[in-house]
Structure formats: structure tokens, C-alpha cells
Design an enzyme around this catalytic site. Structure first.
Site, PDB file in Angstrom:
ATOM      1  N   ASP A 137       0.797  -1.222   0.000  1.00 33.75           N
ATOM      2  CA  ASP A 137       0.000   0.000   0.000  1.00 33.75           C
ATOM      3  C   ASP A 137       0.831   1.274   0.000  1.00 33.75           C
ATOM      4  O   ASP A 137       0.314   2.359   0.253  1.00 33.75           O
ATOM      5  CB  ASP A 137      -0.955   0.007   1.202  1.00 33.75           C
ATOM      6  CG  ASP A 137      -0.235  -0.251   2.520  1.00 33.75           C
ATOM      7  OD1 ASP A 137       0.937   0.132   2.639  1.00 33.75           O
ATOM      8  OD2 ASP A 137      -0.845  -0.851   3.421  1.00 33.75           O
ATOM      9  N   ARG A 151       0.774   6.959  -0.354  1.00 36.17           N
ATOM     10  CA  ARG A 151       0.020   5.978   0.447  1.00 36.17           C
ATOM     11  C   ARG A 151      -1.340   5.788  -0.201  1.00 36.17           C
ATOM     12  O   ARG A 151      -2.077   6.749  -0.415  1.00 36.17           O
ATOM     13  CB  ARG A 151      -0.130   6.480   1.881  1.00 36.17           C
ATOM     14  CG  ARG A 151      -0.926   5.551   2.810  1.00 36.17           C
ATOM     15  CD  ARG A 151      -0.197   4.242   3.017  1.00 36.17           C
ATOM     16  NE  ARG A 151      -0.805   3.428   4.062  1.00 36.17           N
ATOM     17  CZ  ARG A 151      -1.878   2.664   3.922  1.00 36.17           C
ATOM     18  NH1 ARG A 151      -2.521   2.645   2.759  1.00 36.17           N
ATOM     19  NH2 ARG A 151      -2.315   1.939   4.919  1.00 36.17           N
ATOM     20  N   ASP A 156      -5.504  -1.167   3.375  1.00 37.30           N
ATOM     21  CA  ASP A 156      -4.376  -1.569   4.218  1.00 37.30           C
ATOM     22  C   ASP A 156      -3.995  -2.984   3.847  1.00 37.30           C
ATOM     23  O   ASP A 156      -4.853  -3.876   3.793  1.00 37.30           O
ATOM     24  CB  ASP A 156      -4.773  -1.479   5.689  1.00 37.30           C
ATOM     25  CG  ASP A 156      -3.631  -1.883   6.614  1.00 37.30           C
ATOM     26  OD1 ASP A 156      -2.462  -1.600   6.272  1.00 37.30           O
ATOM     27  OD2 ASP A 156      -3.909  -2.471   7.675  1.00 37.30           O
ATOM     28  N   THR A 157      -2.716  -3.208   3.567  1.00 34.18           N
ATOM     29  CA  THR A 157      -2.228  -4.536   3.224  1.00 34.18           C
ATOM     30  C   THR A 157      -1.347  -5.065   4.354  1.00 34.18           C
ATOM     31  O   THR A 157      -0.805  -4.280   5.145  1.00 34.18           O
ATOM     32  CB  THR A 157      -1.411  -4.512   1.916  1.00 34.18           C
ATOM     33  OG1 THR A 157      -0.277  -3.654   2.086  1.00 34.18           O
ATOM     34  CG2 THR A 157      -2.249  -4.010   0.757  1.00 34.18           C
ATOM     35  N   GLU A 159       1.820  -6.327   6.517  1.00 37.48           N
ATOM     36  CA  GLU A 159       3.148  -5.729   6.566  1.00 37.48           C
ATOM     37  C   GLU A 159       4.221  -6.668   6.011  1.00 37.48           C
ATOM     38  O   GLU A 159       4.147  -7.894   6.145  1.00 37.48           O
ATOM     39  CB  GLU A 159       3.506  -5.358   8.009  1.00 37.48           C
ATOM     40  CG  GLU A 159       2.580  -4.341   8.646  1.00 37.48           C
ATOM     41  CD  GLU A 159       2.708  -2.971   8.004  1.00 37.48           C
ATOM     42  OE1 GLU A 159       3.673  -2.738   7.258  1.00 37.48           O
ATOM     43  OE2 GLU A 159       1.832  -2.127   8.250  1.00 37.48           O
ATOM     44  N   ARG A 201       3.063  12.099   3.363  1.00 33.54           N
ATOM     45  CA  ARG A 201       2.898  11.279   2.156  1.00 33.54           C
ATOM     46  C   ARG A 201       1.667  11.715   1.375  1.00 33.54           C
ATOM     47  O   ARG A 201       0.663  12.116   1.965  1.00 33.54           O
ATOM     48  CB  ARG A 201       2.769   9.805   2.524  1.00 33.54           C
ATOM     49  CG  ARG A 201       3.962   9.234   3.250  1.00 33.54           C
ATOM     50  CD  ARG A 201       3.751   7.792   3.647  1.00 33.54           C
ATOM     51  NE  ARG A 201       2.642   7.637   4.592  1.00 33.54           N
ATOM     52  CZ  ARG A 201       2.302   6.481   5.165  1.00 33.54           C
ATOM     53  NH1 ARG A 201       2.986   5.377   4.876  1.00 33.54           N
ATOM     54  NH2 ARG A 201       1.291   6.421   6.003  1.00 33.54           N
TER      55      ARG A 201
END
Length: 337
Positions: A137, A151, A156-157, A159, A201
Site C-alpha cells: 500500500d 500511500r 491496508d495490506t 506488513e 505522504r
């Protein structure tokens, strides 16, 4: 004096009649002359050559008279027709000019709308060049000659490069998927209302050849809908529908039970029982006779019930009859209570 005026009026009428019916009068006179000549020659027995000539001229002048009658209405209607045509041409030209003005005005307004829309499109979508895929992500790109961290919005992926977390299941899959997709075509960044997060970001919906990367991650079960912070909620309803389908089909992250939580990804831990440690040695009476019993090496216990029936429980690793099937938790002590 009155007679003179009357004479003038009568003369004018006669002249007008003569002019009006000139061809007819001439034709009548020639016809009468030809008729008299015909009777005269017939009585004498002479040739009728002059009669024919006079008759021909009489007919010719009669034709001229008839032609003048047919041409007069046409001459009278011509000016009216010209006027009508002029009026029509004027009205048509006015209509055409008004139409041209309307078209020109609409074109100008359309061009203005296009000109106003183009900057909006440019503001909402920025052309970008990939530098590096950080994880599923997060990207590093070059936008307008400047290097930026991006971002992906609302997803959300798992980690892969977190300094305080180990690599999570499907994290590498998400990262590899992003690398594969961004290599397929041109990249564009669509910004929402708030352009940056607290880390500086860029927050964006990433488009690759008119396909949104955020959506694809959700579709293949490689990301969850997360970090929903207004006003950046443009596609949140759409994303939640896609996530619902992926979850129903148990794709990717949804194939692991209880892996996806509201606060992120939590890998289920296996329960490991702690081994029982014997801290007290068995008491031995002093001066007691210790009988040496033969070591039995071929003992076999079918199960823990057999061990307990033989009074050998708990049975420790290395003792006769000990086997791994009697020690399910693998702590070296079998058939423990």
C-alpha cells in the site's frame, strides 16, 4: 378651356389604347387589308401572293399582341417576387446569422466548460513515474519532477517491511501484485480532498491504464478497507462492496480465520502447554534394601489407559513403554494427569 382639357384627356386615352393594343390594331388592319385583297384577286382571278403575305404579317402581329398580354402579368409580379425574395433572403440571413451566433455562443460556452474541466482533471489526476514499490500500500514515485511517497487511500495490506513487525501472511503477495500491476501501463494519481497524511505522504487512488489499484487489491483479497478519515471518503462505499465479495469467497487474507481485525492483521497463535517439571525427588528410607529388578525393554502400552492400569503413569521419556503417541504435547512426560 374645359373642351381643351377634355380633348387632351380623350387624346391621352386614345394614345394609351393605341399603345396598349398597338399589335392588335396592326394585326386587325393587316387582316382587313388581306381580306379585301383576297376578295379583289378572287374576282379578277389573280394570284393571292400579296394576300398571303398580308395574312402572315397580320398573324405575326397577333402573336406579338398575345405575347404582350402573357408577359404583362409576369412583369407585374416580378417586382413583387423580387421584394418577397429580398424579404425572405433578409429574414433567412437574419435567421442564419442568429443561428450562427447561437452556435458560436454555445461553442464558446462549451470550450469554456472544457477549459474549466481540464484543470480540474489535471488537479485530480497527476501523471506519475514509479521509482519503487515499498510494500502493498505504499509507493515511491516521481510527480512533476519531484520524488514523493504515496500511500494508497482507504486500504491496508499486510506488513512486509515494518520495523517492529515480522512479515505477515499475504504481505509479500500484495507487494508482488502491486509490482506486477504498475509495470503494465501509465500511472496516474487521483487525489481526494486532503492531499497528505501526518507523515507528509501523498494520499491517492492509484490508476494504471484506467484501472484502480486500490480496488484490485481489495478484489483479490490482498487488502482490507481501513483508515477511513473524512473528507477522503470518495470511494469508501464502493470499496466496502468489493471487500464484502472477497470476504464471502474467502480470498487471500479472508482465508485465515480471525486474521483480519479492526486494528489490523492478527496472526493466530498456537497454544503451547508448558511442560510439567518435577522439583521434588522421591524419598528413600535409610537402610532400606534396594532390590535390583531386571530392566524391561520390550514393554508396549497401547494407550494411557493401559499405562494407568499398569500403574506406570506418568511415564517419562526413556522409560520402558514410552512413545510419542502417549505424549501429545511433546514435553517428555506421557499420560500426565
Amino acid at each position: 378651356m374645359g373642351r381643351i382639357v377634355l380633348f387632351i384627356i380623350v387624346a391621352a386615352l386614345i394614345i394609351a389604347l393605341i399603345v396598349k393594343f398597338f399589335y392588335l390594331l396592326v394585326a386587325g388592319a393587316l387582316g382587313y387589308w388581306a381580306y379585301k385583297q383576297f376578295k379583289k384577286n378572287q374576282a379578277k382571278g389573280s394570284k393571292q401572293t400579296l394576300t398571303y403575305i398580308l395574312g402572315a404579317f397580320a398573324g405575326l402581329f397577333l402573336i406579338f399582341f398575345l405575347g404582350s398580354l402573357s408577359s404583362e402579368p409576369a412583369n407585374k409580379t416580378k417586382p413583387i417576387a423580387v421584394v418577397d425574395m429580398q424579404e425572405d433572403s433578409v429574414s433567412k440571413s437574419e435567421t442564419i446569422s442568429e443561428t450562427i451566433d447561437v452556435i458560436a455562443t454555445s461553442k464558446n460556452s462549451d470550450s469554456k466548460e472544457i477549459q474549466t474541466q481540464e484543470p480540474q482533471n489535471k488537479n485530480n489526476r497527476l501523471s506519475a513515474t514509479l521509482i519503487e514499490v515499498t510494500d502493498g500500500d505504499t509507493l515511491k514515485v516521481k510527480v512533476e519532477g519531484k520524488e514523493e511517497k504515496v500511500r494508497l487511500l482507504l486500504v491496508d495490506t499486510p506488513e512486509t517491511v515494518h520495523p517492529e513487525k515480522e512479515e505477515q501472511p499475504f504481505g509479500k503477495d500484495a507487494s508482488n501484485f502491486v509490482k506486477k500491476q504498475v509495470a503494465k501501463g501509465n500511472m496516474e494519481l487521483e487525489l481526494d480532498v486532503s492531499e497528505r497524511d501526518k507523515y507528509g505522504r501523498l494520499l491517492a487512488y492509484v490508476w494504471i491504464d484506467n484501472k484502480m489499484l486500490n480496488e484490485q487489491l481489495l478484489e483479490y483479497g490482498l487488502a482490507r478497507v481501513a483508515y477511513i478519515y473524512p473528507p477522503n471518503t470518495k470511494y469508501v462505499d464502493q470499496f466496502e462492496k468489493i471487500q464484502k465479495q472477497a470476504r464471502a469467497q474467502a480470498k487471500g487474507i479472508w482465508s485465515i480465520e480471525n486474521y483480519v481485525q479492526d486494528n489490523g492483521f492478527v496472526e493466530p497463535k498456537l497454544e503451547v502447554k508448558e511442560p510439567v517439571v518435577v522439583t521434588q525427588a522421591p524419598s528413600v528410607e535409610e537402610h532400606a534394601e534396594v532390590k535390583e529388578e531386571p530392566v524391561v525393554t520390550n514393554v508396549y502400552y497401547k494407550n494411557c489407559d493401559a499405562v494407568r492400569a499398569a500403574g506406570a503413569d506418568p511415564i517419562y521419556a526413556g522409560e520402558p513403554g514410552y512413545s510419542r503417541k502417549l505424549d501429545r504435547d511433546g514435553d517428555g512426560i506421557g499420560c500426565e494427569r
